[in-house]
Design a protein around this motif. Structure first.
Motif, mmCIF file in Angstrom:
data_model
loop_
_atom_site.group_PDB
_atom_site.id
_atom_site.type_symbol
_atom_site.label_atom_id
_atom_site.label_comp_id
_atom_site.label_asym_id
_atom_site.label_seq_id
_atom_site.Cartn_x
_atom_site.Cartn_y
_atom_site.Cartn_z
ATOM 1 N N HIS A 284 0.794 -1.230 0.000
ATOM 2 C CA HIS A 284 0.000 0.000 0.000
ATOM 3 C C HIS A 284 0.829 1.284 0.000
ATOM 4 O O HIS A 284 0.273 2.365 -0.178
ATOM 5 N N GLY A 285 2.131 1.170 0.223
ATOM 6 C CA GLY A 285 2.977 2.358 0.243
ATOM 7 C C GLY A 285 3.202 2.874 1.656
ATOM 8 O O GLY A 285 2.521 2.484 2.608
ATOM 9 N N LEU A 286 4.186 3.753 1.778
ATOM 10 C CA LEU A 286 4.520 4.367 3.056
ATOM 11 C C LEU A 286 3.431 5.341 3.499
ATOM 12 O O LEU A 286 2.749 5.944 2.674
ATOM 13 N N GLY A 287 3.295 5.493 4.801
ATOM 14 C CA GLY A 287 2.585 6.656 5.322
ATOM 15 C C GLY A 287 1.174 6.482 5.803
ATOM 16 O O GLY A 287 0.771 7.132 6.767
ATOM 17 N N ASN A 288 0.364 5.659 5.144
ATOM 18 C CA ASN A 288 -1.044 5.578 5.508
ATOM 19 C C ASN A 288 -1.281 4.480 6.536
ATOM 20 O O ASN A 288 -0.362 3.750 6.915
ATOM 21 N N VAL A 289 -2.524 4.361 6.983
ATOM 22 C CA VAL A 289 -2.897 3.348 7.961
ATOM 23 C C VAL A 289 -4.164 2.639 7.489
ATOM 24 O O VAL A 289 -4.897 3.150 6.636
ATOM 25 N N ASP A 290 -4.394 1.473 8.057
ATOM 26 C CA ASP A 290 -5.604 0.707 7.772
ATOM 27 C C ASP A 290 -6.664 1.082 8.807
ATOM 28 O O ASP A 290 -6.450 0.871 10.008
ATOM 29 N N GLY B 58 2.284 8.953 -6.254
ATOM 30 C CA GLY B 58 3.005 7.688 -6.355
ATOM 31 C C GLY B 58 4.337 7.659 -5.646
ATOM 32 O O GLY B 58 5.029 6.639 -5.660
ATOM 33 N N SER B 59 4.721 8.756 -5.002
ATOM 34 C CA SER B 59 6.033 8.845 -4.377
ATOM 35 C C SER B 59 6.148 8.039 -3.080
ATOM 36 O O SER B 59 7.246 7.903 -2.546
ATOM 37 N N LEU B 60 5.035 7.499 -2.595
ATOM 38 C CA LEU B 60 5.078 6.733 -1.361
ATOM 39 C C LEU B 60 5.292 5.232 -1.591
ATOM 40 O O LEU B 60 5.510 4.490 -0.636
ATOM 41 N N THR B 61 5.218 4.805 -2.834
ATOM 42 C CA THR B 61 5.368 3.378 -3.118
ATOM 43 C C THR B 61 6.820 2.942 -2.956
ATOM 44 O O THR B 61 7.745 3.702 -3.271
ATOM 45 N N LEU B 62 7.011 1.720 -2.459
ATOM 46 C CA LEU B 62 8.364 1.210 -2.278
ATOM 47 C C LEU B 62 8.895 0.492 -3.505
ATOM 48 O O LEU B 62 10.096 0.253 -3.611
ATOM 49 N N GLN B 63 8.023 0.102 -4.415
ATOM 50 C CA GLN B 63 8.457 -0.663 -5.590
ATOM 51 C C GLN B 63 9.125 0.251 -6.618
ATOM 52 O O GLN B 63 8.742 1.373 -6.805
#
Length: 338
Positions: free
Chosen positions: A291-297, A333-338
């Motif tokens: 889901h990428g950096l930064g957010n929460v479920d 899209g800058s939060l994605t690790l891929q």
């Protein structure tokens, strides 16, 4: 224990952030939770590689004295942004209603709260703690969450001998075999024990997040008065912070080299290990990779609030929106690790 800061929040932020003269870059001093150790390297690297500068920000990273340290700094407006344990933030907001501080970017998707035991002393799983001596500093953040961990794993506390210990003697007591396990942060207690001569393969690191504890860990927090006046700058700060973490994940050694300039006394090999432990155990989790950096479920966050209520009596139980605001996270899209 939290400092009640009264009605000074908004005024402090206004004085510090609206009276500043116009300039090419926006000053955003950043308050860490702790010293310049491995997990702080991504922020220093982001400064060195001018990720913040590219966002029009003048960022100075300063070390802290514990997770509680950054919260009042940001709430009063002394710092626009900081880094703290989100569970401590929930308690602070409960005790200081209306305080202008919110979490805006989760960094430790899994908190580092852990039980670190010795296999040679019979501790490999949570249930092994029964019949053993557990060393736990009373102010320790991991110990504060132990009742949740115990309940989730059906531990009989009457069968665990809890030895209150001071932080300076926690790992030495484990190394000497005076306790079979200790509570602490995974990337701190593990390396401290190894440095005292405990073989790495004799240590069992029981991360509470892997055993039913839904709590989140440390997050970037922001002064909401500042954020309302500078929303683009806050988003830029988070984008640059993500870039720093991604660069550190790709090359931990370079990140620690940048850190060494801030802390010349640091053991680079040790701090690189500490950073890698934080990356693997707390930051680059399966959820973050997806889901990428930064957010929460939201569902997990709601469960975390319910679990925290097992160890803390809320005056008013919060909702996620009372504590965490995802609206400043970049959507490019800058939060994605891929």
């Amino acid at each position: 224990m939290f400092l009640r800061l009264g009605q000074s929040f908004g005024l402090g932020a206004a004085l510090l952030f609206t009276a500043a003269p116009l300039c090419a870059q926006t000053a955003m001093p950043f308050a860490l939770d702790w010293k310049f150790e491995g997990p702080a390297a991504p922020y220093v690297l982001a400064v060195d590689r001018e990720f913040y500068d590219a966002e029009g920000l003048d960022v100075t990273v300063t070390e802290g004295a514990g997770s509680l340290d950054a919260i009042p700094k940001v709430a009063t407006g002394a710092y626009p942004v900081g880094f703290t344990d989100i569970n401590s933030l929930m308690k602070f907001l409960d005790q200081n209603p209306g305080a202008p501080v919110r979490a805006v970017m989760m960094i430790y998707d899994k908190p580092p709260f852990a039980v670190v035991g010795r296999k040679s002393l019979g501790v490999s799983t949570p249930k092994d703690l029964e019949g053993k001596v557990l060393g736990a500093p009373p102010p320790d953040g991991a110990w504060a969450q132990f009742p949740i961990f115990a309940a989730e794993n059906g531990l009989d506390m009457s069968k665990i001998t809890v030895e209150p210990v001071g932080f300076p003697v926690r790992e030495p007591m484990l190394a000497e075999g005076k306790v079979a396990a200790i509570t602490g942060f995974s990337f701190t207690s593990t390396l401290n024990a190894q440095r005292l001569g405990v073989p790495e393969d004799d240590l069992s690191v029981i991360l509470m997040a892997d055993y039913g504890v839904a709590l989140y860990g440390n997050a970037i927090i922001v002064n909401t008065t500042f954020a309302a006046a500078h929303p683009a700058e806050v988003t830029g700060f988070l984008r640059a912070t993500a870039a720093g973490w991604k660069a550190a994940i790709a090359d931990p050694a370079s990140a620690v080299a940048a850190l060494a300039a801030k802390n010349p006394a640091a053991d680079a090999t040790l701090e690189e290990k500490r950073l890698k432990l934080a990356i693997d155990g707390n930051v680059a989790t399966d959820w973050v990779k997806a889901h990428g950096l930064g957010n929460v479920d939201p569902e997990r966050f709601a469960k975390a609030i319910e679990q925290l209520a097992m160890t803390y009596t809320f005056k008013t139980k919060p909702t996620m929106s009372d504590v965490f605001d995802a609206t400043y996270l970049p959507t490019d899209g800058s939060l994605t690790l891929q």
